[in-house]
Write an enzyme that holds these catalytic residues in place. Sequence first.
Site, short mmCIF file in Angstrom:
data_model
loop_
_atom_site.label_atom_id
_atom_site.label_comp_id
_atom_site.label_asym_id
_atom_site.label_seq_id
_atom_site.Cartn_x
_atom_site.Cartn_y
_atom_site.Cartn_z
N HIS A 125 0.66 -1.16 -0.20
CA HIS A 125 0.26 0.10 0.01
C HIS A 125 0.96 1.31 -0.04
CE1 HIS A 125 -3.24 -2.76 1.26
NE2 HIS A 125 -4.10 -2.05 0.66
N LYS A 181 -0.81 4.99 4.55
CA LYS A 181 -1.95 4.22 5.01
C LYS A 181 -1.71 4.28 6.80
CE LYS A 181 -4.16 -0.58 4.65
NZ LYS A 181 -5.37 0.04 4.64
#
Length: 261
Positions: free
Chosen positions: A147, A151
């Site tokens: 990610h 995040k």
Amino acid sequence: MITVLVSGAAGRMGSEVVRAVLAEDDLELVAAVDPAHSGQPIGEGTTLSYESDLASAIEATRPQVMVDFTHPSVVGGTIATALAHGVHCVVGTTGLPIAELEALASNARDGACLFMAPNFAIGAVLMMRFAAEAARFMPHVEIIELHHDRKADAPSGTALRTASLIADARTTVPAAPGRETEIAEGARGALVEDVTIHSVRLPGLVAHQEVLFGGQGQTLSIRHDSIDRTSFMPGVVLAIRNVVHHTGLVIGLERFMGEQG
Ligand code: NAD
């Protein structure tokens, strides 16, 4: 027409949701809440401005559905407020344990539904389904989730959900080897329901996951990539259309994928 309030409306996901709701003929955006941008116009062809207080926005506009993409530290509060007003919730914010979601759903008024999906991308739901199927025959498996570097939670909600589906599907649970020989702590990843998860965080990524199975003389990789955040919007719209017909806690977009909408 389904009336919709977006919470976290100025964020990376929230702003996509605002655009997606405005683009659908049967959905009406009635309010957009994001305290960090209070009073600023949303643009996107609407005259609405961002609001700071969720409860007053709900009381003023009476939406049927709240869509929430905020932060793990605030989402419990936004859900509680919406459900206390009988507003159905479509929640994409990850990081809340199932027990907390259950407790929130049990306090809903007027049969409001709390729907939460760790991943709204249809391809990611299929990736999880295929991984569960493969785990029945290939129990040696590790998850690599990748990610963007901002995040808020690790492992991702998608990785946790995948681990749980694999744990339910596997008939044998092989030991995760190599932990006892780690030279650098964490090198072998986190162990969730006996499934090893590795979390990668890098600028440039959006949301990606590979489920890697190993067997005698072979490997199998099941991979999904969200290349941009529009990938989540058909799932969000599907959830908005379906949540109004449900009550209690519903988890996972797969619950709505066989339904109309
Ligand atoms: P972001 O930081 O870009 O946006 C969050 C927004 O929420 C910000 O604009 C912030 O000002 C706002 N906010 C903070 N407190 C608030 C409050 N009390 N009320 C209303 N708004 C508030 O984050 P993002 O990248 O859009 O991600 C949001 C969440 O969605 C994260 O938990 C992320 O993991 C999750 N996510 C889920 C999916 C999925 O498919 N389920 C996909 C992508 C991201």
